[in-house]
Design a protein around this motif. Structure first.
Motif: not given
Length: 199
Positions: A48-49, A51-52, A56
């Motif tokens: 999840q991190s 992907t973020i 960005c």
């Protein structure tokens, strides 16, 4: 155009300052190596991190590409004028009009060099013209005559009446021509003229 330029400048300043501050904090040991490794591990191992972080990075790359295209496109539009003829549209490059202005040097012997730069705005044509003069002249009279000549030439070429702003900058008065003129006026002959033999 000015709004796009300001947005682009703010965007690039934000990216550069963020990167610079991060590097300075790392060099000053405010951000230690373990903290950076911990953050990188979270991004690398947590999907999840990761992907973020990827989103960005993609948004930053896309925005930089989009802003560069918008600014470049706006600059290209500023370097042309378009108008409609009964048989279709016409686009005129401002470089062609700049070359037309440079040819006016033939009609003005007082001017040694003409360096024009033009952009097209919603209000009309904006011109900045730098002049190098051959000798001392009445600058207000010369520039007024030059501006009138430029306006008439542009109006004849593209028919833009009342939409032309001409700024003239006299950047130099050529001293070489003044010195050569003075030398010619006050030159003393090196030899006496020969009038023939006397008896």
């Amino acid at each position: 155009m000015w709004l796009l330029t300001r947005i682009a400048i703010l965007f690039y300043i934000f990216i550069i300052w963020t990167t610079g501050i991060a590097v300075m904090l790392f060099v000053a040991h405010v951000l230690d190596l373990q903290t950076i490794q911990w953050l990188l591990k979270i991004v690398y191992f947590d999907s999840q991190s990761g992907t973020i972080a990827g989103i960005c990075a993609g948004v930053i790359m896309f925005m930089s590409f989009l802003l560069a295209r918008l600014i470049y496109g706006s600059r290209q539009m500023e370097r042309t004028i378009a108008f409609e003829n009964p048989t279709g549209g016409v686009t005129v490059s401002l470089t062609a009009l700049e070359d037309l202005i440079k040819r006016l040097i033939v009609l003005m012997p007082e001017v040694k060099e003409i360096r024009p730069y033009m952009i097209a705005t919603r209000k009309g044509l904006e011109m900045d013209i730098k002049l190098v003069l051959r000798h001392e002249v009445n600058i207000p009279e010369l520039t007024a005559r030059f501006q009138d000549l430029v306006r008439r030439k542009i109006e004849e070429a593209v028919g833009m009446e009342g939409k032309i702003n001409i700024r003239v900058h006299v950047v130099k008065i050529s001293l070489d021509d003044i010195k050569s003129k003075n030398r010619d006026e006050f030159q003393i002959p090196t030899q006496a003229p020969f009038h023939g033999y006397r008896s």
